[in-house]
Every structure is written in structure tokens, then in C-alpha cells.
Design a protein around this motif. Structure first.
Motif, PDB file in Angstrom:
ATOM      1  N   LEU A  61       0.840  -1.207   0.000  1.00  0.00           N
ATOM      2  CA  LEU A  61       0.000   0.000   0.000  1.00  0.00           C
ATOM      3  C   LEU A  61       0.869   1.250   0.000  1.00  0.00           C
ATOM      4  O   LEU A  61       0.531   2.259  -0.620  1.00  0.00           O
ATOM      5  CB  LEU A  61      -0.940  -0.005   1.202  1.00  0.00           C
ATOM      6  CG  LEU A  61      -2.149  -0.938   1.101  1.00  0.00           C
ATOM      7  CD1 LEU A  61      -2.961  -0.915   2.387  1.00  0.00           C
ATOM      8  CD2 LEU A  61      -3.034  -0.562  -0.080  1.00  0.00           C
ATOM      9  N   GLU A  62       2.001   1.173   0.711  1.00  0.00           N
ATOM     10  CA  GLU A  62       2.910   2.315   0.726  1.00  0.00           C
ATOM     11  C   GLU A  62       3.418   2.610  -0.683  1.00  0.00           C
ATOM     12  O   GLU A  62       3.505   3.761  -1.104  1.00  0.00           O
ATOM     13  CB  GLU A  62       4.100   2.031   1.647  1.00  0.00           C
ATOM     14  CG  GLU A  62       4.097   2.879   2.905  1.00  0.00           C
ATOM     15  CD  GLU A  62       4.932   2.255   4.002  1.00  0.00           C
ATOM     16  OE1 GLU A  62       6.123   1.961   3.744  1.00  0.00           O
ATOM     17  OE2 GLU A  62       4.385   2.040   5.100  1.00  0.00           O
ATOM     18  N   LYS A  63       3.720   1.538  -1.422  1.00  0.00           N
ATOM     19  CA  LYS A  63       4.245   1.715  -2.778  1.00  0.00           C
ATOM     20  C   LYS A  63       3.257   2.427  -3.683  1.00  0.00           C
ATOM     21  O   LYS A  63       3.651   3.106  -4.626  1.00  0.00           O
ATOM     22  CB  LYS A  63       4.610   0.358  -3.391  1.00  0.00           C
ATOM     23  CG  LYS A  63       5.949  -0.151  -2.911  1.00  0.00           C
ATOM     24  CD  LYS A  63       6.350  -1.387  -3.686  1.00  0.00           C
ATOM     25  CE  LYS A  63       7.511  -2.084  -2.971  1.00  0.00           C
ATOM     26  NZ  LYS A  63       7.647  -3.467  -3.385  1.00  0.00           N
ATOM     27  N   VAL A  64       1.953   2.214  -3.456  1.00  0.00           N
ATOM     28  CA  VAL A  64       0.972   2.916  -4.296  1.00  0.00           C
ATOM     29  C   VAL A  64       0.461   4.169  -3.595  1.00  0.00           C
ATOM     30  O   VAL A  64      -0.524   4.770  -4.018  1.00  0.00           O
ATOM     31  CB  VAL A  64      -0.215   1.996  -4.686  1.00  0.00           C
ATOM     32  CG1 VAL A  64       0.267   0.823  -5.512  1.00  0.00           C
ATOM     33  CG2 VAL A  64      -0.978   1.518  -3.464  1.00  0.00           C
ATOM     34  N   GLY A  65       1.137   4.550  -2.503  1.00  0.00           N
ATOM     35  CA  GLY A  65       0.839   5.816  -1.844  1.00  0.00           C
ATOM     36  C   GLY A  65      -0.442   5.826  -1.034  1.00  0.00           C
ATOM     37  O   GLY A  65      -1.076   6.863  -0.873  1.00  0.00           O
ATOM     38  N   LEU A  66      -0.849   4.667  -0.513  1.00  0.00           N
ATOM     39  CA  LEU A  66      -2.123   4.619   0.197  1.00  0.00           C
ATOM     40  C   LEU A  66      -2.016   4.039   1.605  1.00  0.00           C
ATOM     41  O   LEU A  66      -3.010   3.555   2.157  1.00  0.00           O
ATOM     42  CB  LEU A  66      -3.144   3.804  -0.616  1.00  0.00           C
ATOM     43  CG  LEU A  66      -3.705   4.522  -1.840  1.00  0.00           C
ATOM     44  CD1 LEU A  66      -4.553   3.581  -2.670  1.00  0.00           C
ATOM     45  CD2 LEU A  66      -4.512   5.748  -1.431  1.00  0.00           C
TER      46      LEU A  66
ATOM     47  N   GLN B 178      -8.189   5.666  -5.982  1.00  0.00           N
ATOM     48  CA  GLN B 178      -7.582   4.987  -4.823  1.00  0.00           C
ATOM     49  C   GLN B 178      -7.928   3.507  -4.830  1.00  0.00           C
ATOM     50  O   GLN B 178      -7.074   2.660  -4.549  1.00  0.00           O
ATOM     51  CB  GLN B 178      -8.073   5.642  -3.528  1.00  0.00           C
ATOM     52  CG  GLN B 178      -7.510   7.053  -3.339  1.00  0.00           C
ATOM     53  CD  GLN B 178      -8.156   7.786  -2.176  1.00  0.00           C
ATOM     54  OE1 GLN B 178      -9.292   7.481  -1.778  1.00  0.00           O
ATOM     55  NE2 GLN B 178      -7.451   8.757  -1.631  1.00  0.00           N
ATOM     56  N   GLN B 179      -9.172   3.196  -5.183  1.00  0.00           N
ATOM     57  CA  GLN B 179      -9.558   1.784  -5.245  1.00  0.00           C
ATOM     58  C   GLN B 179      -8.703   1.030  -6.248  1.00  0.00           C
ATOM     59  O   GLN B 179      -8.257  -0.080  -5.986  1.00  0.00           O
ATOM     60  CB  GLN B 179     -11.031   1.647  -5.648  1.00  0.00           C
ATOM     61  CG  GLN B 179     -11.998   2.084  -4.570  1.00  0.00           C
ATOM     62  CD  GLN B 179     -13.438   1.769  -4.950  1.00  0.00           C
ATOM     63  OE1 GLN B 179     -13.775   0.654  -5.328  1.00  0.00           O
ATOM     64  NE2 GLN B 179     -14.307   2.753  -4.854  1.00  0.00           N
TER      65      GLN B 179
END
Lengths: 213, 264
Positions: B137-142, B157-158
């Protein structure tokens, strides 16, 4: 009507709640299996599951309870009252819950199952982790109604000798000659129990809504 | 070719009833690069991608992932046969898939979605799975949205969570089926950015898209389908540069009309 009489009704309602709750929970697990069976592509399994639903939905609960209580001993299976009561109630509610769930299962978007496929989930894991929880969320209102129906139908287990709320009310009415206040009080107790069940149902729906657009 | 292709599609035909959607596709998807599948609606590009994911069974032909046949193989006599499910699962586990409709499981949080298969398929413990999921999730900024349910996230975001979910299983190949087609234009960018950075890590990607700009700038290979046939394939410069196939001219016109000229 005295407080002692009312208290006897409340005590008897404990059995109503106990038998209903156990049957609803047991019935839920049976219904999940039956529903999986109905939806299965394996024909004999699907036919057997549908036969189960037809029988337990198509015959009166009273007859089912009597059959379990009087027929099983004929083939050498002696069932105590409590077991017969739970068995009858849970198999009956399982048939209804299975039909309710079937609608839910068929409304689970195909893409969610494809996503599970692509993540490598087995058919069983997809059923347990994705399809069943979503189907339950989609059918919570109907499942709550079914729980309430079973609570009320549980008065029938008196035929196998369990003295629950309705039976206790009947006994008290005939021994005290005060049928009206006693049945009114019994109705009130049912109402309170079912309001609590409905309240839980709404809480569950609200919790599920957060996880459901 | 000395190096085995990431995906090799040979003679794939797909019919729905009497309608032929794919009429004999041969395609090599190179390793470590982005390949974009373009074409008008109904050209069969999504069907081809779904066959490669085995979400649809090709009516005929063989699909190899990393040199291993997927779902169908050839017996010693060269006759096409269905392969056992165990082999299908093994080969399929090399593929991650991102869908147009995101397909996040609505009853699980973002973290739950990403961690699910790590627990139920890979058998990791809850804690370890959560840590891995969080890293994705960190890698996709979430990372800050980890405890949100899909209904509480924007479409962009989904889709980023869906990408994280696929990446968590460490696939060798990522398939994207029109990943931005159901997003508002403002949200498209954030998903394309995630895909761009994924491409920079050397991930093999096969992308069905209408984002010509993305295809032209990120893809090393463009494949253009039309009426279930592979019409043109090549580097973006070859496919989009002049002289170009009249069918592609026609296709691009619809985009240039909408002011996308500067992207090419």
C-alpha cells in the motif's frame, strides 16, 4: 396478574431464546452448506440440496418436529426432547435461510469472484471468505426476519415436550383462570425479545453498510 | 527467439456461440517491458486479455506463460488438451490482474484486500501478511488509507489498492484490463502514474487501454486489434509514425479530435 406469574413467563422465555438462538446458528451453517449444494454444478448434490429445501419448506414445522420425535425412535434412534427440538427448528430454518442466501449469492458481482480466482483463492476459500460474507451482508434484513420467525415458531417445540414461553402461558392460563393478562404478558415478552433481535439486525446492517457501497 | 517470451499466444480463437470474437491470434509479449493492446470497442482486446488470464477459456490455440502452457497444452500427438487444475493454478500464479471495475472485496478494508491471499493462499501469518500488505500500500501511496473500506475510497484509490493487491503476490506478469476506463479524468492520472513507476521497475505488463498517450510514452510494443484479428504490432514509433495503417489513422482521428494531438 402477579409478578410471580410474570416471572415464570420470563423464565420460560429463556428456553424460547436458547432453543431459537441455537437453532438459528446451527441452521445458518446447515443453510450455507445447503445453499452451496443448490448452486453446485454437481447434479446429484444439487438435486439432494433442492429436495432438502422442498421438504423442510413445504411441510409444516409441527409435522417435522413430530416426525423427528416419533419416527426416529422407530428406526432405533432415540432422540431426547431437546435434541428433537433443536433438530426440527434448525433444519426448518436452514431451508429458509438457504433460499434467502441463494438470492444473495446470485447477487455477488462476478468480478469479485474473478478477482479471487486471479489471487489464487481456492473454490472453498472463495466461498468462505468472499461469497458467503457478501451474500450474508446483502441478505441481512431477510435473515433478521427469519430469526424473528423462528423465535415465534419455537412455540411449536412444546409438542416434543419442551416447556417454553407459549406453553408456560397456556399452563398458567388454565391453572389461574386469567387467560387474558397472561397471554397479553406472553405477547409482550415475545415483542421485547424480537425488538432486541431487530435492533441487532439493524446494527449489523449499519456495520455492513460501511463495507458496502 | 532465444529468450522465452513472457507470454506467447499461438493461434488463439475465441467463439461465444456462433460469434467469433478472436479469429486466430499470434502474439509474443516481451519480458520486462510494457505492451499495450489497442483497438476499437468490440475488437476483442479485452477478450484476449481475459483468455490470457484464463478467465475465459480460448476455444482453440495455446497460451504460454513464461514458457509453460496455461490451461490447455498439446499432448505428444500434438492434440490440444485440458491440463490438470494444479498446473493451471501454478501457471496462473505468475499473473497478476487489474480490472476495469477494480473488483475490490467490499467487506474488507484496503489492507484486508491486499493481505487476503497472502494468508489464505500463501499461508502467511496475520502479522506478516499485514506487514507485507502495508508495504505494498505504501508503494501505491495509500498507507494512510489502509483501514478504509473500498466504499470510502475514490475510484483512483480503489484501483491503486487493486494494483497493490495483485503486486503483493509477486507476479511475474501484470495484466491490466482498461484500468482507467471507469475513472474520472482527474483520477486517471494517479493510476497511470502508479503504472508508470511499476513499468520503471522492469515489470512485464500487458495493458488493454484507450489511453493513447500512456501507450505512446510508456509502451515498448503496441498491438492493434481489429475485428478479432491482430492488425498491426510494433514499437510505438512504427505503429503511430507515418506512413501508418489507414485503420490506425481512422482510430487515432477519434482521439486527435478530442485534443490529444500533443501527446503523440
Amino acid at each position: 396478574m402477579s409478578w410471580e406469574l410474570f416471572w415464570l413467563l420470563v423464565e420460560a422465555s429463556g428456553l424460547t431464546i436458547l432453543y431459537s438462538a441455537v437453532s438459528i446458528v446451527v441452521g445458518f451453517f446447515v443453510s450455507a452448506a445447503v445453499c452451496a449444494g443448490v448452486l453446485s454444478s454437481n447434479r446429484p448434490i444439487s438435486a439432494a440440496a433442492r429436495l432438502f429445501v422442498s421438504f423442510f419448506r413445504g411441510t409444516p414445522l409441527l409435522i417435522q418436529l413430530l416426525l423427528i420425535y416419533y419416527l426416529l425412535p422407530q428406526i432405533g434412534l432415540n432422540v431426547p426432547s431437546a435434541v428433537a427440538a433443536v433438530l426440527g427448528l434448525s433444519l426448518c430454518t436452514a431451508a429458509y435461510q438457504a433460499e434467502i442466501l441463494r438470492g444473495g449469492f446470485q447477487s455477488v458481482p462476478r468480478g469479485l469472484i474473478e478477482a479471487a480466482d486471479m489471487c489464487g483463492l481456492s473454490a472453498f476459500a472463495t466461498f468462505r471468505r468472499i461469497r458467503l460474507p457478501i451474500a450474508v451482508r446483502l441478505t441481512l434484513p431477510a435473515l433478521t426476519s427469519e430469526a424473528i420467525m423462528i423465535l415465534k415458531s419455537s412455540s411449536l417445540i412444546s409438542v416434543v415436550g419442551v416447556v417454553e414461553l407459549t406453553t408456560m402461558a397456556k399452563d398458567l392460563a388454565s391453572s389461574t383462570y386469567q387467560p387474558l393478562p397472561i397471554f397479553a404478558a406472553a405477547g409482550f415478552v415475545y415483542l421485547v425479545i424480537n425488538l432486541v433481535v431487530a435492533g441487532f439486525g439493524q446494527l449489523a446492517e449499519r456495520a455492513a453498510r460501511r463495507g458496502h457501497a | 527467439m532465444s529468450i522465452v517470451s513472457a507470454i506467447r499466444v499461438s493461434g488463439v480463437v475465441k467463439r461465444f456461440g456462433s460469434t467469433a470474437v478472436l479469429t486466430g491470434i499470434d502474439l509474443d509479449v516481451p519480458r520486462g517491458a510494457v505492451t499495450c493492446l489497442l483497438g476499437p470497442s468490440g475488437s476483442g482486446k479485452s477478450t484476449l486479455l481475459r483468455c490470457i488470464a484464463f478467465l475465459e477459456e480460448a476455444t482453440d490455440g495455446i497460451i504460454e506463460i513464461d514458457g509453460e502452457p496455461l490451461g490447455f497444452g498439446l499432448d505428444p500427438d500434438g492434440v490440444r488438451m485440458r491440463l490438470p487444475d494444479a498446473s493451471l493454478r501454478k501457471v496462473r500464479s505468475k499473473i497478476g490482474m487489474v480490472f476495469q471495475q477494480f473488483n475490490l472485496w467490499p467487506h474488507m478494508t484496503a489492507l484486508g484486500n491486499v493481505a487476503e491471499a497472502l494468508v489464505t493462499v500463501r499461508g502467511l501469518g496475520r502479522v506478516e501478511a499485514s506487514e507485507k500488505a502495508m508495504a505494498q500500500l505504501e508503494k501505491v501511496g495509500l498507507a494512510q488509507r489502509a483501514t478504509h473500506y473500498p466504499s470510502e475510497l475514490s475510484g483512483g484509490q480503489q484501483q491503486r489498492v487493486a494494483i497493490a493487491r495483485a503486486l503483493a503476490l509477486e507476479p511475474k506478469i501484470m495484466l491490466f484490463d482498461e484500468p482507467t476506463s471507469s475513472l474520472d479524468p482527474e483520477l486517471t492520472g494517479e493510476v497511470l502514474n502508479v503504472m508508470r513507476s511499476l513499468a520503471e521497475t522492469g515489470m512485464t505488463m500487458l495493458v488493454v487501454t484507450h489511453e493513447i498517450g500512456f501507450a505512446a510514452s510508456v509502451a515498448s510494443k503496441i498491438v492493434f486489434l481489429d475485428h478479432g484479428k491482430l492488425l498491426v504490432e510494433g514499437a510505438p514509433a512504427e505503429v503511430f509514425g507515418k506512413p501508418r495503417h489507414p485503420r490506425i489513422d481512422q482510430f487515432l482521428d477519434t482521439y486527435l479530435d478530442r485534443g490529444a494531438a500533443g501527446l503523440l
